[in-house]
Scaffold this active site. Structure first.
Site, PDB file in Angstrom:
ATOM      1  NE  ARG A   1      52.140  22.905  29.522  1.00  0.00           N
ATOM      2  CZ  ARG A   1      51.738  24.077  29.790  1.00  0.00           C
ATOM      3  NH1 ARG A   1      52.598  25.125  29.572  1.00  0.00           N
ATOM      4  NH2 ARG A   1      50.871  24.227  30.671  1.00  0.00           N
ATOM      5  CB  THR A   2      54.293  16.972  26.364  1.00  0.00           C
ATOM      6  OG1 THR A   2      54.895  17.855  27.450  1.00  0.00           O
ATOM      7  CG2 THR A   2      55.406  16.368  25.769  1.00  0.00           C
TER       8      THR A   2
ATOM      9  CE  LYS B   1      39.887  -3.803  27.245  1.00  0.00           C
ATOM     10  NZ  LYS B   1      39.655  -3.962  25.571  1.00  0.00           N
TER      11      LYS B   1
ATOM     12  NE  ARG C   1      55.208  13.454  29.721  1.00  0.00           N
ATOM     13  CZ  ARG C   1      55.037  14.493  29.947  1.00  0.00           C
ATOM     14  NH1 ARG C   1      53.967  14.983  30.430  1.00  0.00           N
ATOM     15  NH2 ARG C   1      55.666  15.360  29.474  1.00  0.00           N
TER      16      ARG C   1
ATOM     17  CG  HIS D   1      60.279  16.254  29.566  1.00  0.00           C
ATOM     18  ND1 HIS D   1      59.955  15.947  28.039  1.00  0.00           N
ATOM     19  CD2 HIS D   1      59.237  16.791  30.048  1.00  0.00           C
ATOM     20  CE1 HIS D   1      58.934  16.560  27.713  1.00  0.00           C
ATOM     21  NE2 HIS D   1      58.503  17.242  28.828  1.00  0.00           N
TER      22      HIS D   1
END
Lengths: 443, 314
Positions: free
Chosen positions: B65-66, B93, B115, B143
């Site tokens: 959703r975010t 990597k 995030r 957040h």
């Protein structure tokens, strides 16, 4: 000596009245110590005092003449093993509570090392039901801290509390993982439940079977050092401080651990401890020539530790006396020392052995009985161990001076593993009352 | 080799947390977001405010959703949006966070939405780029756009935030949503209760500025808003709580516990919800009580407002 037993009615709606007259009434909490009378109505204490009946007592009241003997709140033993379910050949709730009643004990707390372990609501409910049907006295239980006492995953502590457990412990399998112990203490804190520890660093004990010291050196047996107990107690006290949790040391046995508890109490932490009669009556010399009846865990320690336990009881560092009543069949003990089962029965010897501390003027009656009544009740947070109006009428009548010899073969317990055979003692319970009903009488 | 650092040549404003926002900042974002709500319900949702701008969604942790919400917000404002998910990137990597940041920075984005599973990682990254950085959740820290969209939802439903009583319930210790919401709600004048088992409460919880409870029933008593937090299944495995059954019994929101809140109390949840774990499935679906889907709608509008405001500083 004629002993009779009756199951209590467990009815809280009766109006049965009983008067205990000519009693020396002792309430350790308030310090009340009088020659007087006590009235129970139904399952409660209705009144008590020097003279609560004017003239003739009405005929509807049953009269029990205490003949000057000591009437105390019913004794508690907050550490017993009744082996039910799982090892009913060693003990059952029926025989265990019979043994308790004969020892003057009106409430016990069962350890969770049954088979299955008390780690689920269903097991607690089974125990509660068996106790209601077959128990002569009040039976409480600890729930396990971790599922299967494996030290891995927390049990459903909240649901276990709702089912009726009075605290949590992994019993003989101490919580070695400090993080799990931290979580348990924190989680139980909000349930207002105690977390009790059999304090033993299993790595340090390394499979030892007796105290590590001169005697183990002579006998060539693997020893359990004092440090094994002390490091866990010290660690747990630090965790109790971190979490604000309630921590209880089961059957404390070493001078070092007593000292740790003393310091924790001084700091104001919520830390308590109990000691077993064998740890203040015997030292490791009692093992003599490999007597397996002297094998228990924690083991009988050195004389200096025995003295430290008594000092701890005297100054209140040790809150309670509890027996760790551990019935074993003979076959579990008739083997070499290292293979023998740990543990001895204790319910029928707790009172006379403890009274030695009174008779030899080490402790006064009030302090001694505090350790067997309201103080252990407070550790597990149950309303017992007190003589006061409205309290449940659990009472013990004690002949303080009767001299007798302990004969384990005469125990009511299914098992007779006691090192105190032929011990000459003074004092015993002559009547045990549970919820206003006489469940045991000795004439 | 000399250490390469990027000097920030312009005064970039980031949105790293609620902590540094003033009441005026918050109000401005919410006011601006209001305007986008209606526009987002139209057939033509497109604007040109961010035409020519580039927004990169840099997600080191799974999110639906975010990430989608930021993507939609950017696209509806006319920006070019690129999603970079770590699973298919050089991070796999072995590239460090800073190298990734500098690499992306070299492509001249205008916004990076980040995030990251580690608290503070977004702050670190923000020092190394010369564009606006938006924290879309860093570890257990903050957040901010979640708290802003929650505030917008509350304000629209209740007409105000000040004076409301809000209970935030669940895994407080691990929750960035809880931290941002406590900060925002306190700034805006709400009363905040937090409740969790002792094992899921941070140390010195009162220092967060909320009233601390361990009993759910006491915590939600007379509250206007019940904000439930997601409980991660790994909390069970690591012994924070014993079981789902026990957690729901004591901390799950059900009718019986909800009845202690105000009769018109709203249920919120940042999603994704665990039905039957932290919230009774019927309550989650009760459109009279639960505003969970509205929170999702507000999310796009709030993020549009944030992008618009930050774009003015670019």
């Amino acid at each position: 000596m004629k002993q009779t037993f009756n199951l209590p009615t467990r009815a809280d709606n009766t109006t049965k009245k009983t008067a205990y007259i000519n009693a020396r009434i002792l309430d350790p909490e308030t310090g009340l110590d009088i020659q007087g009378q006590l009235l129970t109505i139904g399952n409660k204490i209705a009144d008590f005092g020097e003279k609560i009946f004017d003239g003739k007592i009405s005929e509807e009241i049953e009269i029990i003449d205490c003949k000057g003997h000591l009437l105390t709140p019913g004794l508690l033993d907050i550490q017993v093993h009744f082996r039910e379910p799982g090892q009913e050949y060693k003990e059952t709730i029926e025989t265990g509570t019979r043994s308790a009643a004969a020892g003057g004990v009106t409430s016990v707390v069962c350890m969770p090392n049954t088979k299955p372990v008390i780690d689920e609501v269903a097991v607690v409910e089974f125990l509660n039901q068996r106790a209601r049907k077959t128990g002569f006295i009040n039976v409480y239980s600890y729930g396990a801290i971790s599922k299967g006492m494996k030290g891995e995953a927390l049990t459903e502590m909240g649901l276990l509390k709702e089912a009726g457990v009075v605290g949590f412990t992994d019993d003989g399998l101490p919580v070695m993982n400090a993080l799990l112990m931290r979580r348990a203490l924190a989680y139980a804190r909000e349930l207002d439940m105690v977390v009790a520890q059999h304090a033993e660093d299993l790595n340090l004990s390394a499979g030892g079977c007796m105290n590590e010291g001169e005697v183990s050196a002579r006998l060539g047996l693997a020893g359990i050092p004092n440090a094994s107990e002390a490091v866990i107690v010290e660690r747990d006290i630090i965790l109790a401080e971190l979490t604000g949790g309630k921590y209880h040391v089961l059957h404390i046995s070493t001078a070092e651990a007593v000292d740790a508890v003393r310091r924790a109490k001084k700091k104001g932490l919520r830390v308590t401890a109990e000691a077993a009669p064998h740890h203040f009556c015997l030292n490791d010399e009692a093992i003599g020539e490999y007597r397996t009846f002297c094998k228990m865990n924690p083991p009988l320690r050195a004389e200096k530790d025995r003295i430290a336990i008594i000092e701890g009881l005297k100054d209140g560092t040790i809150d309670a006396i509890a027996t760790d009543h551990a019935p074993h069949d003979e076959e579990s003990k008739r083997v070499p020392m290292s293979q023998a089962a740990f543990g001895i029965v204790g319910l029928e010897t707790m009172l006379p052995l403890s009274l030695e501390l009174y008779h030899n003027k080490t402790m006064n009656l009030r302090d001694l009985f505090a350790a067997m009544t309201y103080k252990p009740a407070d550790i597990i947070n149950i309303p017992a161990g007190r003589i006061k109006k409205g309290a449940i009428a659990d009472l013990t009548l004690i002949d303080l001076d009767v001299e007798w010899e302990i004969q384990p073969d005469d125990f009511m317990s299914k098992s007779h593993n006691s090192p105190f055979d032929n011990w000459k003692t003074r004092g015993r319970a002559i009547m045990t009352v549970v919820g206003g009903d006489v469940v045991y009488r000795c004439e | 080799m000399p250490k390469t650092t990027i000097k920030t040549s312009r005064a970039y404003e980031h949105l790293l947390g609620i902590e540094n926002l003033s009441v005026e900042n918050i109000t401005a974002i919410l006011d601006l977001a209001e305007g986008y709500i209606e526009k987002n319900r139209q057939v033509d949702k497109k604007h040109v405010i961010l035409k020519g701008r580039t927004l990169i969604n840099l997600f080191f942790e799974n999110s639906t959703r975010t990430r989608m919400s930021f993507e939609l917000a950017g696209k509806r404002l006319g920006a070019d949006v690129i999603n970079m998910s770590v699973a298919s990137s050089s991070v796999k990597k072995g590239e460090t966070l800073i190298d990734t940041a500098m690499t992306i920075n070299a492509m001249h984005p205008d916004f990076i939405v980040v995030r990251h599973p580690e608290s503070g990682a977004v702050h670190l990254l923000s020092h190394k780029v010369n564009c606006a950085v938006i924290n879309a959740g860093d570890g257990s820290h903050e957040h901010p756009t979640q708290a802003l969209l929650d505030a917008l939802t509350i304000r629209r439903k209740k007409g105000r935030i000040a004076g409301l009583k809000v209970a935030i319930c669940g895994d407080i210790i691990h929750s960035r949503v809880a931290r941002s919401n406590i900060l925002l709600l306190k700034k805006m004048g709400a009363e905040v209760n937090i409740v969790a088992p002792a094992t899921l409460m941070p140390p010195r919880p009162e220092k967060l500025g909320a009233k601390v409870f361990y009993n759910m029933r006491e915590a939600i008593k007379d509250c206007d808003i019940i904000m439930m937090l997601r409980i991660q299944m790994e909390r069970m495995e690591s012994n924070f709580i014993p079981s789902v059954r026990e957690y729901f019994h004591f901390y799950g929101l059900d009718e019986s516990k909800l009845s202690l809140a105000k009769p018109d109390a709203l249920i919120m949840h940042p999603g994704p919800i665990n039905r039957g774990v932290e919230i009774d499935t019927r309550l989650a679906d009760d459109l009279n009580r639960s505003v969970i889907l509205e929170q999702v709608e507000m999310g796009v509008a709030v993020r549009q407002a944030v992008l618009e405001i930050l774009s003015k500083k670019l």
